[in-house]
Design an enzyme around this catalytic site. Structure first.
Site, PDB file in Angstrom:
ATOM      1  N   HIS A  51      43.999  82.498 -22.768  1.00  0.00           N
ATOM      2  CA  HIS A  51      43.081  82.842 -21.677  1.00  0.00           C
ATOM      3  C   HIS A  51      42.718  81.600 -20.866  1.00  0.00           C
ATOM      4  CE1 HIS A  51      38.892  84.067 -20.195  1.00  0.00           C
ATOM      5  NE2 HIS A  51      39.801  84.525 -19.358  1.00  0.00           N
ATOM      6  N   ASN A  55      33.699  84.984 -21.811  1.00  0.00           N
ATOM      7  CA  ASN A  55      33.168  86.162 -21.130  1.00  0.00           C
ATOM      8  C   ASN A  55      32.046  86.852 -21.911  1.00  0.00           C
ATOM      9  OD1 ASN A  55      34.430  86.238 -18.547  1.00  0.00           O
ATOM     10  ND2 ASN A  55      36.355  86.478 -19.669  1.00  0.00           N
TER      11      ASN A  55
HETATM   12  N1  CAA Z   1      44.544  73.713  -7.068  1.00  0.00           N
HETATM   13  C1  CAA Z   1      44.366  74.961  -6.617  1.00  0.00           C
HETATM   14  N2  CAA Z   1      43.205  75.428  -6.141  1.00  0.00           N
HETATM   15  C2  CAA Z   1      42.145  74.591  -6.136  1.00  0.00           C
HETATM   16  C3  CAA Z   1      42.247  73.277  -6.577  1.00  0.00           C
HETATM   17  C4  CAA Z   1      43.511  72.851  -7.058  1.00  0.00           C
HETATM   18  N3  CAA Z   1      43.698  71.602  -7.496  1.00  0.00           N
HETATM   19  N4  CAA Z   1      41.036  72.682  -6.461  1.00  0.00           N
HETATM   20  C5  CAA Z   1      40.207  73.588  -5.930  1.00  0.00           C
HETATM   21  N5  CAA Z   1      40.876  74.746  -5.743  1.00  0.00           N
HETATM   22  C6  CAA Z   1      40.386  75.937  -5.054  1.00  0.00           C
HETATM   23  C7  CAA Z   1      39.472  76.940  -5.578  1.00  0.00           C
HETATM   24  O1  CAA Z   1      40.064  78.023  -6.157  1.00  0.00           O
HETATM   25  C8  CAA Z   1      38.758  77.397  -4.270  1.00  0.00           C
HETATM   26  O2  CAA Z   1      39.615  78.203  -3.455  1.00  0.00           O
HETATM   27  P1  CAA Z   1      39.559  78.378  -1.813  1.00  0.00           P
HETATM   28  O3  CAA Z   1      40.518  77.400  -1.232  1.00  0.00           O
HETATM   29  O4  CAA Z   1      40.007  79.776  -1.560  1.00  0.00           O
HETATM   30  O5  CAA Z   1      38.165  78.104  -1.320  1.00  0.00           O
HETATM   31  C9  CAA Z   1      38.511  76.156  -3.620  1.00  0.00           C
HETATM   32  O6  CAA Z   1      39.594  75.343  -4.055  1.00  0.00           O
HETATM   33  C10 CAA Z   1      37.173  75.562  -3.903  1.00  0.00           C
HETATM   34  O7  CAA Z   1      37.311  74.268  -3.712  1.00  0.00           O
HETATM   35  P2  CAA Z   1      36.144  73.435  -3.025  1.00  0.00           P
HETATM   36  O8  CAA Z   1      36.753  72.229  -2.404  1.00  0.00           O
HETATM   37  O9  CAA Z   1      35.330  74.322  -2.118  1.00  0.00           O
HETATM   38  O10 CAA Z   1      35.183  73.075  -4.217  1.00  0.00           O
HETATM   39  P3  CAA Z   1      35.379  71.987  -5.384  1.00  0.00           P
HETATM   40  O11 CAA Z   1      36.786  71.513  -5.436  1.00  0.00           O
HETATM   41  O12 CAA Z   1      34.306  70.990  -5.258  1.00  0.00           O
HETATM   42  O13 CAA Z   1      35.080  72.824  -6.706  1.00  0.00           O
HETATM   43  C11 CAA Z   1      35.476  74.450  -8.373  1.00  0.00           C
HETATM   44  C12 CAA Z   1      35.729  73.984  -6.932  1.00  0.00           C
HETATM   45  C13 CAA Z   1      36.342  73.620  -9.330  1.00  0.00           C
HETATM   46  C14 CAA Z   1      35.954  75.888  -8.338  1.00  0.00           C
HETATM   47  C15 CAA Z   1      33.967  74.301  -8.816  1.00  0.00           C
HETATM   48  O14 CAA Z   1      33.133  74.899  -7.867  1.00  0.00           O
HETATM   49  C16 CAA Z   1      33.715  74.948 -10.167  1.00  0.00           C
HETATM   50  O15 CAA Z   1      33.952  74.357 -11.212  1.00  0.00           O
HETATM   51  N6  CAA Z   1      33.213  76.205 -10.145  1.00  0.00           N
HETATM   52  C17 CAA Z   1      33.008  76.999 -11.361  1.00  0.00           C
HETATM   53  C18 CAA Z   1      34.320  77.637 -11.734  1.00  0.00           C
HETATM   54  C19 CAA Z   1      34.207  78.464 -12.969  1.00  0.00           C
HETATM   55  O16 CAA Z   1      33.165  78.655 -13.574  1.00  0.00           O
HETATM   56  N7  CAA Z   1      35.365  78.982 -13.380  1.00  0.00           N
HETATM   57  C20 CAA Z   1      35.447  79.864 -14.506  1.00  0.00           C
HETATM   58  C21 CAA Z   1      35.371  81.273 -14.032  1.00  0.00           C
HETATM   59  S1  CAA Z   1      35.425  82.375 -15.377  1.00  0.00           S
HETATM   60  C22 CAA Z   1      37.052  82.609 -15.656  1.00  0.00           C
HETATM   61  O17 CAA Z   1      37.925  82.167 -14.957  1.00  0.00           O
HETATM   62  C23 CAA Z   1      37.381  83.384 -16.842  1.00  0.00           C
HETATM   63  C24 CAA Z   1      37.414  84.840 -16.667  1.00  0.00           C
HETATM   64  O18 CAA Z   1      38.041  85.516 -17.488  1.00  0.00           O
HETATM   65  C25 CAA Z   1      36.662  85.538 -15.604  1.00  0.00           C
END
Ligand code: CAA
Length: 268
Positions: A126, A176
């Site tokens: 996962h 989750n």
């Molecule tokens: N490669 C691909 N996509 C990337 C990336 C990379 N290296 N770095 C960032 N992204 C993507 C994100 O998906 C998002 O997509 P959009 O382009 O559509 O906006 C975007 O980049 C966000 O990037 P930002 O520049 O706006 O923000 P950031 O880089 O500062 O942080 C983050 C982004 C890492 C998502 C941060 O906000 C974070 O850690 N958020 C919490 C994420 C979280 O909790 N994830 C777990 C979710 S639960 C899960 O996944 C399990 C389940 O079963 C539901």
């Protein structure tokens, strides 16, 4: 999740086959991958020259026979038992002897394995969204998963620069089980007008130091995905804390599915 997992393995030097359910969805997968690579370039974790190298090792198709001979197959379809079983059976048919993993967020590995011919080589891996960035992989073994399959799942996760963590086959596993009640609670607070959506998210971000507020995070995961996951845990546990809030159900009915379609709790 599928394209994110594919991107992470490509970044680590693997050859990857991405199978979509149709030609159109396979093409969408490629577009999403390109957007993910652009994001990683913008963040400085990849260079533009990496794009061609990565894409040269990627095959995008809607035909299962392309997975034949793969060392590892990861299924990442919707969190619906029947969909997962039908895709996993196809994977087994074309990738005989491979390690077959499911990226399920909540469904029992033993339950899925019961429908497969070779449960010894089946395991839960996962990943977390966005996969190229997030480190953990919950590794979940079913009753019949072999030691060899478990060792391979750890090895592949580490080769992909992830941190594999062994977790019991329990509804929702660790992430989750904790996350869904938190998202449900945030939605309940919004329904009860305890604060605005921006207020709820700001308090969690600033006060609890989460990178995203719960409503922003639910939009990011996809409200339909959140609903499927919490329903699946509720069905398995009958625990009221996993019963989806009315507002979540309504929003999914209204097709407000979050960031991917441009509207969820927020507009994008
Ligand atoms: N490669 C691909 N996509 C990337 C990336 C990379 N290296 N770095 C960032 N992204 C993507 C994100 O998906 C998002 O997509 P959009 O382009 O559509 O906006 C975007 O980049 C966000 O990037 P930002 O520049 O706006 O923000 P950031 O880089 O500062 O942080 C983050 C982004 C890492 C998502 C941060 O906000 C974070 O850690 N958020 C919490 C994420 C979280 O909790 N994830 C777990 C979710 S639960 C899960 O996944 C399990 C389940 O079963 C539901």
């Amino acid at each position: 999740m599928g394209t994110g997992i594919a991107q992470a393995f490509l970044q680590s030097g693997f050859d990857v086959v991405l199978v979509g359910r149709s030609e159109e969805s396979a093409k969408k997968g490629l577009d999403l991958m390109n957007a993910g690579i652009s994001k990683a370039i913008a963040k400085g974790s990849l260079k533009e020259s990496d794009r061609n190298n990565m894409l040269s090792r990627l095959k995008v198709t809607n035909k299962y026979d392309a997975i034949s001979g793969s060392a590892l197959v990861i299924e990442a379809v919707s969190e619906i038992l029947e969909s997962k079983i039908s895709v996993l059976r196809e994977c087994e048919k074309y990738a005989k002897g491979s390690l077959i993993a499911t990226n399920t967020s909540s469904i029992s590995i033993t339950l899925l394995a019961n429908s497969l011919a070779n449960p010894e080589m089946f395991i839960g891996m996962h990943f977390f969204n966005p996969v190229p960035v997030m480190k953990p992989v919950e590794i979940i073994t079913g009753e019949k998963t072999s030691q060899k399959a478990t060792e391979l799942a750890f090895k592949f996760s580490e080769m992909c620069d992830k941190t594999p963590i062994k977790v019991k086959d329990y509804p929702g596993f660790v992430a989750n089980s904790i996350l869904m009640p938190m998202l449900n609670e945030a939605i309940l607070l919004l329904e009860k007008n305890v604060a605005t959506k921006e207020g709820i998210d700001a308090i969690v971000k600033l006060g609890l130091r989460h990178p995203m507020g719960p409503l922003e995070l639910a939009d990011f995961i996809g409200l339909d995905v959140c609903l499927d996951i919490t329903n699946s845990i509720y069905k398995a546990t009958k625990d009221e804390k996993y019963k989806p809030e009315r507002l979540l159900v309504e929003m999914v009915e209204q097709k407000k599915l979050g960031k991917k379609i441009g509207e969820g709790f927020y507009k994008y």
